[in-house]
Design a protein around this motif. Structure first.
Motif, mmCIF file in Angstrom:
data_model
loop_
_atom_site.group_PDB
_atom_site.id
_atom_site.type_symbol
_atom_site.label_atom_id
_atom_site.label_comp_id
_atom_site.label_asym_id
_atom_site.label_seq_id
_atom_site.Cartn_x
_atom_site.Cartn_y
_atom_site.Cartn_z
ATOM 1 N N SER A 108 3.828 -4.133 6.806
ATOM 2 C CA SER A 108 4.380 -5.463 6.649
ATOM 3 C C SER A 108 4.033 -5.718 5.202
ATOM 4 O O SER A 108 5.164 -6.394 4.521
ATOM 5 C CB SER A 108 3.893 -6.560 7.483
ATOM 6 O OG SER A 108 2.435 -6.792 7.045
ATOM 7 N N ASP A 109 3.082 -5.295 4.531
ATOM 8 C CA ASP A 109 2.917 -5.628 3.122
ATOM 9 C C ASP A 109 2.880 -4.343 2.140
ATOM 10 O O ASP A 109 1.817 -3.534 1.926
ATOM 11 C CB ASP A 109 1.416 -6.133 3.115
ATOM 12 C CG ASP A 109 1.108 -6.634 1.410
ATOM 13 O OD1 ASP A 109 1.961 -6.405 0.638
ATOM 14 O OD2 ASP A 109 0.085 -7.391 1.404
ATOM 15 N N ALA A 115 -0.351 0.051 -3.424
ATOM 16 C CA ALA A 115 -1.483 -0.231 -4.421
ATOM 17 C C ALA A 115 -2.703 0.396 -3.951
ATOM 18 O O ALA A 115 -3.445 1.186 -4.544
ATOM 19 C CB ALA A 115 -1.695 -1.796 -4.596
ATOM 20 N N SER A 116 -2.993 0.226 -2.573
ATOM 21 C CA SER A 116 -4.290 1.068 -1.993
ATOM 22 C C SER A 116 -3.965 2.564 -2.297
ATOM 23 O O SER A 116 -4.954 3.012 -2.494
ATOM 24 C CB SER A 116 -4.370 0.526 -0.689
ATOM 25 O OG SER A 116 -5.661 1.130 -0.263
ATOM 26 N N PHE A 117 -2.917 2.926 -1.819
ATOM 27 C CA PHE A 117 -2.641 4.745 -1.726
ATOM 28 C C PHE A 117 -3.172 4.970 -3.307
ATOM 29 O O PHE A 117 -3.729 5.842 -3.596
ATOM 30 C CB PHE A 117 -1.197 4.905 -1.523
ATOM 31 C CG PHE A 117 -1.065 6.172 -1.768
ATOM 32 C CD1 PHE A 117 -1.371 7.202 -0.563
ATOM 33 C CD2 PHE A 117 0.023 6.580 -2.572
ATOM 34 C CE1 PHE A 117 -1.362 8.347 -0.853
ATOM 35 C CE2 PHE A 117 0.420 7.968 -2.740
ATOM 36 C CZ PHE A 117 -0.247 9.108 -1.783
ATOM 37 N N VAL A 118 -2.275 4.318 -4.361
ATOM 38 C CA VAL A 118 -2.375 4.712 -5.836
ATOM 39 C C VAL A 118 -3.805 4.692 -6.310
ATOM 40 O O VAL A 118 -4.263 5.465 -7.049
ATOM 41 C CB VAL A 118 -1.346 3.921 -6.638
ATOM 42 C CG1 VAL A 118 -1.853 4.098 -8.261
ATOM 43 C CG2 VAL A 118 0.001 4.157 -6.085
ATOM 44 N N THR A 119 -4.676 3.758 -5.969
ATOM 45 C CA THR A 119 -5.928 3.531 -6.623
ATOM 46 C C THR A 119 -6.868 4.652 -5.759
ATOM 47 O O THR A 119 -8.002 4.858 -6.421
ATOM 48 C CB THR A 119 -6.480 2.009 -6.379
ATOM 49 O OG1 THR A 119 -6.416 1.714 -4.908
ATOM 50 C CG2 THR A 119 -5.527 1.101 -6.813
ATOM 51 N N ALA A 120 -6.491 5.224 -4.738
ATOM 52 C CA ALA A 120 -7.165 6.086 -4.218
ATOM 53 C C ALA A 120 -6.904 7.597 -4.722
ATOM 54 O O ALA A 120 -7.630 8.642 -4.301
ATOM 55 C CB ALA A 120 -7.273 6.257 -2.690
ATOM 56 N N LEU A 121 -5.895 7.837 -5.668
ATOM 57 C CA LEU A 121 -5.536 8.935 -6.120
ATOM 58 C C LEU A 121 -6.527 9.507 -7.241
ATOM 59 O O LEU A 121 -7.061 8.912 -7.757
ATOM 60 C CB LEU A 121 -4.033 8.931 -6.748
ATOM 61 C CG LEU A 121 -2.872 8.590 -6.019
ATOM 62 C CD1 LEU A 121 -1.608 8.419 -6.796
ATOM 63 C CD2 LEU A 121 -2.705 9.769 -4.893
ATOM 64 N N SER A 122 -6.529 10.834 -7.132
ATOM 65 C CA SER A 122 -7.281 11.566 -8.237
ATOM 66 C C SER A 122 -6.524 11.514 -9.563
ATOM 67 O O SER A 122 -5.281 11.173 -9.637
ATOM 68 C CB SER A 122 -7.346 13.120 -7.859
ATOM 69 O OG SER A 122 -6.208 13.716 -8.147
ATOM 70 N N ALA A 123 -7.138 11.578 -10.442
ATOM 71 C CA ALA A 123 -6.536 11.387 -11.872
ATOM 72 C C ALA A 123 -5.485 12.367 -12.001
ATOM 73 O O ALA A 123 -4.478 12.329 -12.701
ATOM 74 C CB ALA A 123 -7.681 11.593 -12.965
ATOM 75 N N ASP A 124 -5.508 13.572 -11.543
ATOM 76 C CA ASP A 124 -4.583 14.637 -11.585
ATOM 77 C C ASP A 124 -3.349 14.286 -10.781
ATOM 78 O O ASP A 124 -2.168 14.376 -11.447
ATOM 79 C CB ASP A 124 -4.991 16.080 -11.146
ATOM 80 C CG ASP A 124 -5.935 16.606 -12.001
ATOM 81 O OD1 ASP A 124 -6.210 16.335 -13.221
ATOM 82 O OD2 ASP A 124 -6.572 17.680 -11.712
#
Length: 143
Positions: A108-109, A115-124
């Motif tokens: 739903s959100d 946002a949660s997915f992107v913040t958990a990504l590695s720098a690469d």
């Protein structure tokens, strides 16, 4: 058109009747069947996929997986007499992307999930996404 009468599969790509199948991870069987379809290089029947699968699968399992892949738009199918011929519309990476979009669509959100997915990504991974989106600008928070 690939039919059941095609020549025997090359060594290592047919069914191995002597071994007991191991438990597969979620989505692994779908990816394996897509791989077999890609090897065909043309529309293939479920029987052809079963014959060329590396391991033993029941025909009903092959039909079930192909039907699920069709519902996910990962394969297309056309009638050929009483059966269907299947063609891959996505590869393994495409199938994973379809699953990710489906999971995202179910929430739903959407913004919070992304946002949660992107913040958990590695720098690469973050850099790759920036490049794919065509923006090499640094993120607003300086990370």
């Amino acid at each position: 058109m690939v039919r059941d009468t095609d020549p025997e599969p090359e060594p290592g790509h047919g069914r191995d009747r002597g071994s007991r199948p191991r438990r597969r991870g979620q989505g692994e069987l779908e990816a394996q069947i897509l791989h077999v379809l890609h090897r065909a290089g043309r529309p293939a029947s479920a029987a052809w996929v079963q014959e060329h699968f590396d391991g033993e699968l029941a025909y009903s399992t092959v039909i079930t997986i192909l039907t699920r892949l069709h519902e996910k738009q990962a394969v297309t199918r056309v009638r050929d007499g009483r059966a269907y011929l299947f063609t891959p519309a996505a590869d393994g990476a495409g199938l994973a992307a379809l699953r990710m979009r489906r999971m995202l669509d179910a929430e739903s959100d959407r913004q919070a999930v992304l946002a949660s997915f992107v913040t958990a990504l590695s720098a690469d991974d973050e850099q790759l996404i920036r490049a794919l989106l065509g923006s090499d600008a640094p993120p607003p928070n300086g990370s």
